[in-house]
Enzyme design. Structure first.
Site, mmCIF file in Angstrom:
data_model
loop_
_atom_site.group_PDB
_atom_site.id
_atom_site.type_symbol
_atom_site.label_atom_id
_atom_site.label_comp_id
_atom_site.label_asym_id
_atom_site.label_seq_id
_atom_site.Cartn_x
_atom_site.Cartn_y
_atom_site.Cartn_z
ATOM 1 C CD GLU A 120 -12.599 7.779 23.982
ATOM 2 O OE1 GLU A 120 -12.856 6.717 23.940
ATOM 3 O OE2 GLU A 120 -11.726 8.294 24.132
ATOM 4 C CG HIS A 138 -6.914 -5.686 7.524
ATOM 5 N ND1 HIS A 138 -6.298 -6.678 7.107
ATOM 6 C CD2 HIS A 138 -6.648 -4.725 6.595
ATOM 7 C CE1 HIS A 138 -5.938 -6.518 5.800
ATOM 8 N NE2 HIS A 138 -6.160 -5.249 5.895
ATOM 9 C CG HIS A 154 -9.146 -3.580 2.730
ATOM 10 N ND1 HIS A 154 -8.640 -3.852 1.659
ATOM 11 C CD2 HIS A 154 -8.245 -3.598 3.704
ATOM 12 C CE1 HIS A 154 -7.204 -3.830 1.824
ATOM 13 N NE2 HIS A 154 -6.893 -3.813 3.054
ATOM 14 C CG HIS A 204 -4.179 -0.379 6.015
ATOM 15 N ND1 HIS A 204 -5.477 -0.372 5.791
ATOM 16 C CD2 HIS A 204 -3.820 -1.713 5.416
ATOM 17 C CE1 HIS A 204 -6.132 -1.376 5.133
ATOM 18 N NE2 HIS A 204 -5.027 -2.003 4.802
ATOM 19 C CD GLU A 250 -2.955 -1.449 0.300
ATOM 20 O OE1 GLU A 250 -2.805 -0.198 -0.607
ATOM 21 O OE2 GLU A 250 -3.483 -2.367 0.356
HETATM 22 O O1 2HA Z 1 -1.757 -6.994 3.319
HETATM 23 O O2 2HA Z 1 -3.451 -4.896 4.447
HETATM 24 O O3 2HA Z 1 -4.325 -3.622 1.990
HETATM 25 C C1 2HA Z 1 -1.316 -5.944 3.513
HETATM 26 C C2 2HA Z 1 -2.809 -5.041 3.364
HETATM 27 C C3 2HA Z 1 -3.031 -4.831 1.982
HETATM 28 ZN ZN ZN Z 2 -5.319 -3.851 4.144
#
Ligand code: 2HA
Ligand code: ZN
Length: 274
Positions: A169, A141, A210, A139, A115
């Site tokens: 909050e 998940h 995602h 980032h 990414e």
């Molecule tokens: O595997 O999270 O978006 C890495 C990620 C791709």
């Molecule tokens: Zn991801």
């Protein structure tokens, strides 16, 4: 100084491990990047090698010449604390912001996160809009936010308002709101453009089905932001699991009163009547 002894490197490793412990990084899921300060680069420069220049996959002219600490493509957050030199790398950008080269880490032929275009385009937007204060892009998940992208309309207004309502909050922690990117193919320039556009307004962008991107000044604030949004999503998932309608909640007028006392600006477009 030994590269791994630097405070910013230790902070990066700790944040990756904290994310793993939260359960947000199954397998190689998620990625983290930090725009390294000039004096920090200097303090570890003696450890640098020089990889080959490779294309970033997008252009980030306002980041030309900067250095980033990043997690590696296909690497597991779970392993960062055990073998950081394999899971993490420092990259340098060229004088046009088109190519990068690895100067430390990602040993054994590793590459920066898949990414990278989204990370760097978000960094570019945030560097410009915060006078260089923001340095972290994360980032993850996040389970509950992902679950909500199957049951709520994919609208900034709806996600912001529903998550604000779940914990007092929240409007103080993310007063600008949250953006939502519809499902798109990850890893490329197109999703990077869509995300960085939202980052002009918000510090958080949800990727439908995602995960999430969060941006901030340092590791504490950025991890704390991700954590707060995800916790609020968990409360919403729990609430919806008990019964579909709320018995009572925080009202638009309550939010306006909170905004006054806490000196935050809560845009009226999130305070619609339901
Ligand atoms: O595997 O999270 O978006 C890495 C990620 C791709
Ligand atoms: Zn991801």
């Amino acid at each position: 100084m030994r590269f791994l002894d630097a405070e910013f490197v230790q902070g990066f490793i700790r944040m990756a491990d904290d994310g793993w412990k939260q359960g947000w990084h199954e397998r190689n899921g998620g990625n983290l990047s930090y725009r390294v300060k000039e004096e920090e680069v200097k303090s570890v420069k003696e450890n640098f090698g020089q990889g080959e220049w490779k294309p970033i996959g997008t252009n980030v002219p306002d980041l030309a010449g900067e250095y980033f600490l990043v997690t590696g493509s296909g690497k597991y957050f779970r392993n960062v604390i055990q073998k950081p030199e394999d899971s993490v790398g420092m990259i340098e950008l060229d004088d046009q912001g088109r190519n990068y080269r690895i100067v430390w880490g990602l040993t054994g032929g590793g590459k920066p996160t898949s990414e990278l275009p989204s990370h760097l385009m978000n960094h570019e937007v945030k560097k410009l809009s915060t006078d260089g204060r923001y340095r972290v892009i994360y980032h993850a998940h996040t389970t509950n936010v992902i679950a909500l992208t199957f049951v709520l309309p994919l609208k900034d207004e709806v996600f912001t308002r529903e998550l604000w309502e779940m914990a007092t909050e929240c409007p103080v922690v993310f007063p600008a709101g949250i953006g939502v990117v519809p499902w798109m193919v990850p890893g490329g320039r197109e999703i990077a453009v869509a995300t960085s556009k939202l980052m002009e307004k918000y510090d958080v962008a949800i990727w439908a089905h995602h995960g999430m991107f969060a941006a901030g000044e340092d590791f504490d604030l950025t991890f704390g932001l991700m954590h707060t949004v995800e916790k609020s999503a968990e409360i919403l998932v729990k609430m919806l699991s008990m019964q579909p309608a709320k018995m009572q909640t925080i009202t638009p007028e309550d939010f306006r009163n909170l905004a006054k006392d806490f000196h935050v600006d809560l845009p009226e477009r999130f305070l619609y009547e339901k």
